[in-house]
Design a protein around this motif. Structure first.
Motif, PDB file in Angstrom:
ATOM      1  N   SER A   7       0.850  -0.897  -0.111  1.00 12.66           N
ATOM      2  CA  SER A   7      -0.439   0.101   0.115  1.00 12.66           C
ATOM      3  C   SER A   7       0.942   0.942   0.048  1.00 12.66           C
ATOM      4  N   ILE A   8       2.476   1.105   0.666  1.00 14.72           N
ATOM      5  CA  ILE A   8       2.855   2.883   0.662  1.00 14.72           C
ATOM      6  C   ILE A   8       2.934   2.343  -0.453  1.00 14.72           C
ATOM      7  N   SER A   9       4.040   1.451  -1.515  1.00 12.59           N
ATOM      8  CA  SER A   9       4.485   1.468  -1.954  1.00 12.59           C
ATOM      9  C   SER A   9       3.614   2.006  -3.504  1.00 12.59           C
ATOM     10  N   HIS A  10       2.538   1.877  -3.241  1.00 11.91           N
ATOM     11  CA  HIS A  10       1.643   2.021  -4.373  1.00 11.91           C
ATOM     12  C   HIS A  10       1.255   3.940  -4.021  1.00 11.91           C
ATOM     13  N   ILE A  11       0.956   4.203  -2.673  1.00 11.86           N
ATOM     14  CA  ILE A  11       0.598   5.362  -2.010  1.00 11.86           C
ATOM     15  C   ILE A  11       1.471   6.228  -2.554  1.00 11.86           C
ATOM     16  N   PHE A  12       2.881   6.061  -2.433  1.00 13.49           N
ATOM     17  CA  PHE A  12       4.193   7.293  -2.641  1.00 13.49           C
ATOM     18  C   PHE A  12       3.883   7.445  -4.587  1.00 13.49           C
ATOM     19  N   GLY A  13       3.509   6.010  -4.624  1.00 18.29           N
ATOM     20  CA  GLY A  13       4.307   5.910  -6.380  1.00 18.29           C
ATOM     21  C   GLY A  13       2.876   7.450  -6.842  1.00 18.29           C
ATOM     22  N   LEU A  14       1.771   7.194  -6.548  1.00 19.81           N
ATOM     23  CA  LEU A  14       0.672   8.210  -6.953  1.00 19.81           C
ATOM     24  C   LEU A  14       1.136   9.415  -6.226  1.00 19.81           C
ATOM     25  N   TYR A  15       1.983   9.886  -5.254  1.00 21.77           N
ATOM     26  CA  TYR A  15       2.231  11.146  -4.833  1.00 21.77           C
ATOM     27  C   TYR A  15       3.012  11.103  -5.759  1.00 21.77           C
ATOM     28  N   GLU A  16       4.323  10.567  -5.834  1.00 23.99           N
ATOM     29  CA  GLU A  16       5.173  10.906  -7.173  1.00 23.99           C
ATOM     30  C   GLU A  16       4.881  11.558  -8.397  1.00 23.99           C
ATOM     31  N   GLN A  17       3.805  10.759  -9.276  1.00 23.31           N
ATOM     32  CA  GLN A  17       3.200  11.177  -9.665  1.00 23.31           C
ATOM     33  C   GLN A  17       2.365  12.283  -9.554  1.00 23.31           C
ATOM     34  N   LEU A  18       1.401  12.683  -9.120  1.00 26.85           N
ATOM     35  CA  LEU A  18       0.573  14.181  -8.908  1.00 26.85           C
ATOM     36  C   LEU A  18       1.408  14.965  -8.046  1.00 26.85           C
ATOM     37  N   GLY A  19       2.365  14.629  -8.413  1.00 21.97           N
ATOM     38  CA  GLY A  19       3.842  16.516  -7.772  1.00 21.97           C
ATOM     39  C   GLY A  19       2.439  16.367  -6.031  1.00 21.97           C
ATOM     40  N   PHE A  20       2.146  15.607  -4.983  1.00 17.58           N
ATOM     41  CA  PHE A  20       1.998  15.300  -3.625  1.00 17.58           C
ATOM     42  C   PHE A  20       3.359  15.695  -3.352  1.00 17.58           C
ATOM     43  N   ASP A  21       3.198  16.027  -2.212  1.00 15.75           N
ATOM     44  CA  ASP A  21       3.906  15.894  -0.973  1.00 15.75           C
ATOM     45  C   ASP A  21       3.310  15.788   0.615  1.00 15.75           C
ATOM     46  N   SER A  22       3.920  15.514   1.762  1.00 14.07           N
ATOM     47  CA  SER A  22       3.361  15.162   2.388  1.00 14.07           C
ATOM     48  C   SER A  22       4.505  15.221   3.848  1.00 14.07           C
ATOM     49  N   ALA A  23       4.963  15.696   4.284  1.00 11.77           N
ATOM     50  CA  ALA A  23       6.201  15.735   5.206  1.00 11.77           C
ATOM     51  C   ALA A  23       5.774  14.568   6.568  1.00 11.77           C
ATOM     52  N   GLU A  24       4.618  14.736   6.521  1.00 17.29           N
ATOM     53  CA  GLU A  24       4.599  14.333   7.391  1.00 17.29           C
ATOM     54  C   GLU A  24       3.697  12.950   7.212  1.00 17.29           C
ATOM     55  N   PHE A  25       2.907  12.593   6.973  1.00 13.79           N
ATOM     56  CA  PHE A  25       2.696  10.997   6.345  1.00 13.79           C
ATOM     57  C   PHE A  25       4.396  10.651   5.490  1.00 13.79           C
ATOM     58  N   ARG A  26       5.278  11.168   5.505  1.00 12.25           N
ATOM     59  CA  ARG A  26       6.283  10.545   5.194  1.00 12.25           C
ATOM     60  C   ARG A  26       7.166  10.220   6.761  1.00 12.25           C
ATOM     61  N   LEU A  27       7.062  10.920   7.429  1.00 11.46           N
ATOM     62  CA  LEU A  27       7.446  11.219   8.960  1.00 11.46           C
ATOM     63  C   LEU A  27       6.895   9.710   9.016  1.00 11.46           C
ATOM     64  N   VAL A  28       5.423   9.754   9.268  1.00 11.19           N
ATOM     65  CA  VAL A  28       4.853   8.455  10.011  1.00 11.19           C
ATOM     66  C   VAL A  28       5.185   6.889   9.024  1.00 11.19           C
ATOM     67  N   VAL A  29       5.033   7.015   7.712  1.00 14.38           N
ATOM     68  CA  VAL A  29       5.990   5.575   6.903  1.00 14.38           C
ATOM     69  C   VAL A  29       7.401   5.674   7.553  1.00 14.38           C
ATOM     70  N   LYS A  30       8.512   6.408   7.722  1.00 17.21           N
ATOM     71  CA  LYS A  30       9.538   6.314   8.411  1.00 17.21           C
ATOM     72  C   LYS A  30      10.020   5.254   9.586  1.00 17.21           C
ATOM     73  N   GLN A  31       8.065   5.646  10.410  1.00 20.60           N
ATOM     74  CA  GLN A  31       8.726   4.868  11.961  1.00 20.60           C
ATOM     75  C   GLN A  31       7.949   3.806  11.278  1.00 20.60           C
ATOM     76  N   LEU A  32       6.967   3.036  10.685  1.00 17.40           N
ATOM     77  CA  LEU A  32       6.245   1.973   9.752  1.00 17.40           C
ATOM     78  C   LEU A  32       7.544   1.524   9.752  1.00 17.40           C
ATOM     79  N   LEU A  33       8.440   1.513   8.342  1.00 17.87           N
ATOM     80  CA  LEU A  33       9.042   0.743   8.408  1.00 17.87           C
ATOM     81  C   LEU A  33      10.166   0.229   8.775  1.00 17.87           C
ATOM     82  N   SER A  34      11.138   1.434   9.390  1.00 18.60           N
ATOM     83  CA  SER A  34      11.872   0.964  10.829  1.00 18.60           C
ATOM     84  C   SER A  34      11.776  -0.581  11.097  1.00 18.60           C
ATOM     85  N   GLU A  35      10.460   0.133  12.154  1.00 21.12           N
ATOM     86  CA  GLU A  35       9.650  -0.435  13.073  1.00 21.12           C
ATOM     87  C   GLU A  35       9.528  -2.418  12.350  1.00 21.12           C
ATOM     88  N   THR A  36       9.541  -2.352  10.810  1.00 21.93           N
ATOM     89  CA  THR A  36       8.930  -3.794  10.141  1.00 21.93           C
ATOM     90  C   THR A  36      10.289  -3.768   9.064  1.00 21.93           C
TER      91      THR A  36
END
Length: 770
Positions: free
Chosen positions: A253-282
């Motif tokens: 899901s994360i890979s798909h969402i960020f792929g869409l964000y990249e194509q749409l030129g959208f950026d969310s620092a807050e979401f990236r911070l949450v993803v960082k924590q999530l992926l670091s744990e798993t």
């Protein structure tokens, strides 16, 4: 009469017994916990299976598979089982007697089980559902539309009819799940006005729901990508939904969402911070090739390389602190699974391994072999161009003639950025002497000429600005700049009436990259921006302002243009990331504008603390450096030009660190000018080659003499001074310096070909002597 009564009673008892038996069979099918249990029931009860039994059995087979993790699913076993074939034959024979929802459910289930689109049952189910299309309920209609979408029937007449039904019933749709499925299914066949109605309805339903599943938001993102629209109100709502459902997100899901964000030129620092924590744990949980590749594609761009694009899928801080151990684990898994990846995955893997400075030569040798194998069999121009581009990144790569021949074969079908990839590779290989066969240079020159011709022909045939702008922003490099840049600008001017608020962002990207002042295009962008300012997302305003500020261009409606942009931005400051505000403040300061609301927001202790947190953890190194530099320049500009804000100069330590850590490389032409100045002024003690002024401007001499190279001017024939050197001149004059700027094109001209002429030129510049 008595005999007739006995016959009726016998028939009734037989019917009741059969109904009881059938109900029992339905219960047994619904109670199955394994595929073999379903198949055993089917095998023992073939003669008594009704259309309802068949539908329940096929749906149960998918539900059982759905519960399993993706890699543990046994879809091949299910499809190849003899009783599955029995069920398919029975379903095909009984399809006319099935209920509407049953037909759609069976179609959905067998497609999810991997039954091919051309299978007989699939065709029969699609045809029967098409006949009943008008009477399908909205849930059944959405599921049927999704089946068609998964079959890549986005442009089929059936989808057109589905779109018409949705158009008629849109007001009655109250379920965001149903709406999101229908939106992506019909996205390719809708009008602009219908698109806007769908977006409005989606906003309305999202607003009314307290909790929304992240998959519904993901489908809305996919819809925006399908219609190529950056609609920020919905983007921000979807981003909020993802933040509220982070516990449900996995790497897919994360890979798909960020792929869409990249194509749409959208950026969310807050979401990236949450993803960082999530992926670091798993991170230690991913070992299968497909999931591991997604993890690597997510983390790969975040290695801190200076060459990583700003819009990479994730932030640099997602890479584990120990890069060596991270790379070791990555490469050890890749060695085992390289052959399971498709060509574009291999291209990405190679790119990220190079950027991470991987030293595993054996792995690179395997990648080279696989990439060359794909290149030989590839018939898709995009794949061919991608492989050729990535081969230039491999260490010690020797070019084979088959690569050149393959490139020549796909040229007529290539888009501009594919041509650019091939041209860049040829120039690089030729420059580094990697073409070793006989007549290689001649063959390379002929291919480059063909590339030029194909590029020019493609541009000259262009008649749709939107389609052209899908290609231009991704093209760069010397080949494009020398061969196609002027023609591209001419085509954009020819299509100037097609410029709208929806395409000024990609057009601005192209003009920024081209570094050309084109007054007609810039004036059109300015007028469209003013006319449609309320429709343009605040984050896109930055790039438009950057275009005008960096090229130092004032449109005819300059005051109205900047006033409209500033007013729109200041009313939407809360929608922008902290670092975006800093970049925006610097761009406006470059143009001489200092909006009080923006300045007081940035130079605030709580804001700077928030910015510091972002800079420490969730931004790529290149962005961090840019933001630090922009904040310093904004601080300097405010101190010099707006003392009434009472903002202190607090970048002295930062400037000292940057100055002392950077290796000073003095331009040879500057050294030559310095020697001549020493001769004119009568000694070395009258001039210095590099001086730091207050607020850390570096100048060439005590009277602020500055040599301007080609980067200081636009690349068009006007050679107009760009924004940064113009601001520097303005600030130095405010500090009391007399500024003398020497353009490279004057100093290097034939008029100043002798030492005497150069000395006379410098005297004129210093003393104003004619």
């Amino acid at each position: 009469m008595l005999g007739l009564r006995q016959l009726c009673l016998f028939t009734l008892r037989r019917y009741q017994a059969r109904t009881l038996c059938s109900d029992l069979l339905l219960s047994q099918i619904n109670g199955c916990t394994h595929e073999d249990e379903v198949f055993n029931l089917v095998g023992r009860n073939k003669a008594r299976l009704s259309e309802k039994h068949v539908g329940i059995a096929l749906n149960m087979l998918w539900q059982l598979q759905k519960k399993e993790p993706f890699l543990l699913r046994a879809s091949d076993y299910v499809r190849n089982h003899s009783q599955f074939l029995t069920l398919c034959i029975l379903a095909e024979n009984k399809v006319e007697h099935m209920e509407d929802e049953v037909i759609v459910d069976i179609l959905y289930s067998i497609l999810r089980l991997g039954v091919e689109d051309h299978a007989s049952l699939v065709k029969v189910l699609v045809t029967e559902a098409w006949k009943r299309l008008e009477r399908l309920s909205l849930p059944a209609l959405s599921k049927f539309a999704l089946c068609l979408y998964k079959q890549h029937r986005q442009f089929s007449p059936i989808i057109g009819q589905v779109a018409h039904i949705v158009d008629m019933k849109l007001d009655s749709i109250q379920d965001i799940r149903i709406l999101s499925v229908l939106m992506i299914s019909i996205s390719e066949v809708i009008t602009e006005s219908f698109r806007d109605r769908l977006l409005h309805k989606a906003e309305q339903l999202l607003q009314e729901k307290d909790e929304v599943h992240f998959n519904y938001a993901r489908r809305i993102l996919q819809f925006l990508q399908n219609v190529k629209l950056r609609y920020h109100p919905l983007l921000e709502k979807c981003n909020r939904i993802f933040l509220e459902n982070t516990s449900d997100l996995d790497i897919h899901s994360i890979s798909h969402i960020f792929g869409l964000y990249e194509q749409l030129g959208f950026d969310s620092a807050e979401f990236r911070l949450v993803v960082k924590q999530l992926l670091s744990e798993t991170i230690d949980d991913y070992y299968d090739p497909e999931t591991f590749a997604k993890l690597f594609f997510s983390l790969g761009p975040m290695a801190g390389s200076k060459h990583v694009r700003v819009c990479s899928i994730f932030c640099v801080s997602l890479i584990p602190c120990n890069l060596f151990l991270f790379l070791f684990r990555m490469t050890s898994v890749l060695h085992k699974h390289l052959e399971s990846y498709h060509v574009l995955q291999l291209v990405k893997l190679t790119q990220y391994l190079v950027m991470l400075r991987c030293q595993d030569l054996e792995l690179f040798a395997k990648l080279k072999m696989l990439l060359l194998g794909y290149l030989k069999s590839s018939v898709i121009p995009a794949d061919t161009a991608a492989v050729i581009r990535i081969l230039t990144m491999l260490p010690s790569f020797q070019v084979k003639e088959i690569i050149i021949n393959k490139a020549a074969a796909v040229l007529p079908q290539c888009r501009l950025h594919h041509l650019n990839c091939i041209a860049t590779a040829l120039v690089k290989w030729n420059h580094h002497g990697q073409l070793h066969w006989q007549n290689s240079s001649e063959l390379c020159a002929k291919l480059l000429q063909r590339l030029n011709d194909c590029g020019l022909q493609r541009l000259q045939k262009a008649n749709n600005l939107n389609l052209l702008l899908e290609e231009l922003p991704y093209v760069n490099g010397e080949w494009f700049g020398e061969v196609l840049n002027e023609e591209s600008l001419a085509v954009c001017q020819r299509l100037i009436d097609q410029i709208t608020w929806e395409n000024i962002l990609p057009l601005s990207f192209f003009l920024i990259k081209s570094d050309h002042r084109c007054p007609a295009l810039l004036d059109r962008i300015s007028s469209v921006t003013v006319e449609s300012i309320d429709k343009i997302p605040p984050s896109e305003i930055y790039f438009i302002l950057f275009l005008f500020s960096t090229l130092n261009y004032d449109p005819p409606d300059n005051e109205e243009f900047f006033k409209s942009c500033i007013q729109h931005l200041t009313s939407n400051l809360s929608h922008l990331e902290a670092y975006h505000l800093v970049l925006l403040g610097h761009v406006l300061a470059m143009a001489g504008y200092f909006p009080p609301g923006l300045i007081t927001t940035i130079f605030n202790v709580s804001f700077l603390s928030k910015l510091d947190a972002q800079l420490k953890g969730i931004l790529p190194d290149t962005v961090k450096q840019r933001v630090h530099s922009s904040l310093m320049k904004l601080n300097r500009a405010v101190c010099l030009e707006c003392p009434e804000f009472h903002i202190p100069w607090f970048h002295e330590p930062y400037c000292q660190r940057v100055f002392h850590s950077s290796v000073s490389r003095i331009n040879p032409q500057r050294q030559h000018i310095h020697r001549m100045l020493t001769e004119i002024l009568g000694g070395r003690h009258y001039s210095r080659i590099s001086v730091l002024t207050p607020y850390y401007y570096e100048i060439g001499e005590k009277i602020a003499l500055e040599f301007l190279d080609s980067k200081a001017f636009s690349k068009d024939y006007s050679r107009h001074l760009k924004g940064e050197p113009a601001v520097k001149k303005r600030h130095l004059e405010m500090l009391g310096y007399r500024v003398v700027q020497i353009p490279h094109f004057e100093w290097n001209s034939m008029v100043l070909s002798t030492k005497g002429e150069q000395l006379e030129y410098l005297r004129q510049q210093l003393y104003g002597i004619q």
